[in-house]
Scaffold this active site. Sequence first.
Site, mmCIF file in Angstrom:
data_model
loop_
_atom_site.group_PDB
_atom_site.id
_atom_site.type_symbol
_atom_site.label_atom_id
_atom_site.label_comp_id
_atom_site.label_asym_id
_atom_site.label_seq_id
_atom_site.Cartn_x
_atom_site.Cartn_y
_atom_site.Cartn_z
ATOM 1 C CG HIS A 136 -5.916 42.157 30.817
ATOM 2 N ND1 HIS A 136 -6.491 41.473 31.832
ATOM 3 C CD2 HIS A 136 -4.639 41.779 30.800
ATOM 4 C CE1 HIS A 136 -5.489 40.487 32.330
ATOM 5 N NE2 HIS A 136 -4.354 40.630 31.631
ATOM 6 C CG ASP A 214 -7.431 47.995 32.892
ATOM 7 O OD1 ASP A 214 -6.290 48.150 33.576
ATOM 8 O OD2 ASP A 214 -7.522 46.741 32.388
ATOM 9 C CD GLN A 217 0.352 46.842 30.666
ATOM 10 O OE1 GLN A 217 1.464 47.717 30.910
ATOM 11 N NE2 GLN A 217 0.097 45.471 31.099
ATOM 12 C CE LYS A 240 -0.428 44.303 34.896
ATOM 13 N NZ LYS A 240 0.362 43.278 34.047
ATOM 14 C CB CYS A 379 -5.011 38.239 29.710
ATOM 15 S SG CYS A 379 -4.096 37.062 30.731
HETATM 16 N N1 7TS Z 1 -5.331 45.294 32.493
HETATM 17 C C1 7TS Z 1 -4.357 45.086 31.750
HETATM 18 C C2 7TS Z 1 -4.504 46.318 30.679
HETATM 19 C C3 7TS Z 1 -3.349 44.520 31.910
HETATM 20 O O1 7TS Z 1 -2.339 44.460 31.056
HETATM 21 C C4 7TS Z 1 -3.415 43.551 33.135
HETATM 22 C C5 7TS Z 1 -2.290 42.601 33.279
HETATM 23 C C6 7TS Z 1 -4.407 43.474 34.040
HETATM 24 C C7 7TS Z 1 -5.446 44.348 33.503
HETATM 25 C C8 7TS Z 1 -4.456 42.622 35.204
HETATM 26 O O2 7TS Z 1 -3.724 43.173 35.970
HETATM 27 P P1 7TS Z 1 -3.128 42.424 37.339
HETATM 28 O O3 7TS Z 1 -1.922 43.148 38.004
HETATM 29 O O4 7TS Z 1 -4.234 42.448 38.167
HETATM 30 O O5 7TS Z 1 -2.729 40.818 37.176
HETATM 31 N N2 7TS Z 1 -1.603 42.479 32.152
HETATM 32 C C9 7TS Z 1 -0.448 41.385 32.056
HETATM 33 C C10 7TS Z 1 0.021 41.105 30.742
HETATM 34 O O6 7TS Z 1 0.002 41.945 29.842
HETATM 35 N N3 7TS Z 1 0.871 40.114 30.659
HETATM 36 O O7 7TS Z 1 0.632 39.579 32.230
HETATM 37 C C11 7TS Z 1 -0.266 40.443 32.834
#
Ligand code: 7TS
Length: 423
Positions: A136, A214, A217, A240, A379
């Site tokens: 990501h 990371d 997910q 999430k 992303c």
């Molecule tokens: N890493 C992964 C693997 C992610 O899926 C996401 C967000 C992030 C980092 C960033 O997370 P945040 O909570 O700091 O924003 N992924 C997604 C997505 O798949 N659709 O919207 C956000």
Amino acid sequence: MSGTGAATAPLQSPVLDVERVRRDFPILGERVNGYPIAYLDSAATAQKPRAVLAALRDYYESQNANVHRGLHELSRRATEAYEAARTTVAEWIGAPSPSEVIFTRGTTESINLVATSWGSANLGPGDEILLTEMEHHSNLVPWQLVAKRTGAKLRYLQIDGDGRLILEALPGILAGGGVRIAAVGHVSNALGTINPVREIAEEVHAAGALLLVDGAQGAGHHRVDVRELGADFYAFSGHKMCGPTGSGALWVRGEVLEEMPPYQGGGEMIEFVRRHESTWADLPHKFEAGTPNIAGAIGMAAAVKYLGGVGPEKILAHEQSLAEYALEALGEVPGIRLFGPPAAERAGILSFRMDVAHPHDISTVLDREGIAIRAGHHCAQLVMERYGVGAMARASFYLYTTQEEVDRLVKGLGTVRSIFGAP
Ligand code: 7TS
């Protein structure tokens, strides 16, 4: 795809009482365009159970005050609840001590913290940061920024045609001796791939480097034990995993954390301030400058307790059984291209394209039938580049997703085909 073997399978998950789970999520009673909402976008953000909503309300109604400052009763209550939340979150990921868990805004801030603090102190010209094409942007851009500042170089592990990391290339990259840190996703948000993190950790450590995982997910979807995984850093987001937006955490192995310089300066993170320099608060407060997201941390802990009550093993089994069902059912849609590995190696994330319509059009048509999916580059533009596409459509599942919702998705893709002129 009614009439296929997959679509006539029983609606009830063999491992999870989904109907019971769904009653805990008020938003699932919403209707969209006259249909009950089919929320297939949990990888973007998960819905919130009543237990989390109640914890937030209770905090504001009976505990709200600033933490670690006041000598009054409400401040004591808020501080206790905030620190208890840290212990709950630490236990959820198997952290040896709550003092190794830093509350952040989410995965993005957690990774920026590591790249800025650890990266600035430990990287220089000639050093290498190992990333993968699957990451990501949150696990790419912070490293690009620190590479620019320090003169370190970025290396990449590539992905194969089935959405797996090409691990055969890892020994060759590590043999160069330049890699100081590897940053790898636990589960790909674009492909659904569950990466063999422990195997990667062993190789990375044998080469004298550290491993950041990371876990955006991963953390709310299966049991995570940071020590078993062999990670040095584990970054994840509360929102999430059924927690509030703006909540998240970073775990850092104690010995590594002890050596890291502060990330941001301000209140809460100091021990003593003089005119020209200051000393730092104990861990983990040294990394939590300013008033933290107190309600967010408490809500995130409530989410952890809720997910713990359901059982992370059951959640993963449910997601995998849905992924298997969906792969089979979607596979029969004419003109579809599915991305990612077989069901046994993936979480409940399924990206696809159709020959007749752009992902944005697919999403718009599905929305008319009350079905929410994500369309775009997710992303993860390096993933798009790898497969030669600009965008994908993505359905993502969680503990409250039903087979019936997958059936509605498949049926909706039939509507897409008819609207865009396929025979
Ligand atoms: N890493 C992964 C693997 C992610 O899926 C996401 C967000 C992030 C980092 C960033 O997370 P945040 O909570 O700091 O924003 N992924 C997604 C997505 O798949 N659709 O919207 C956000």
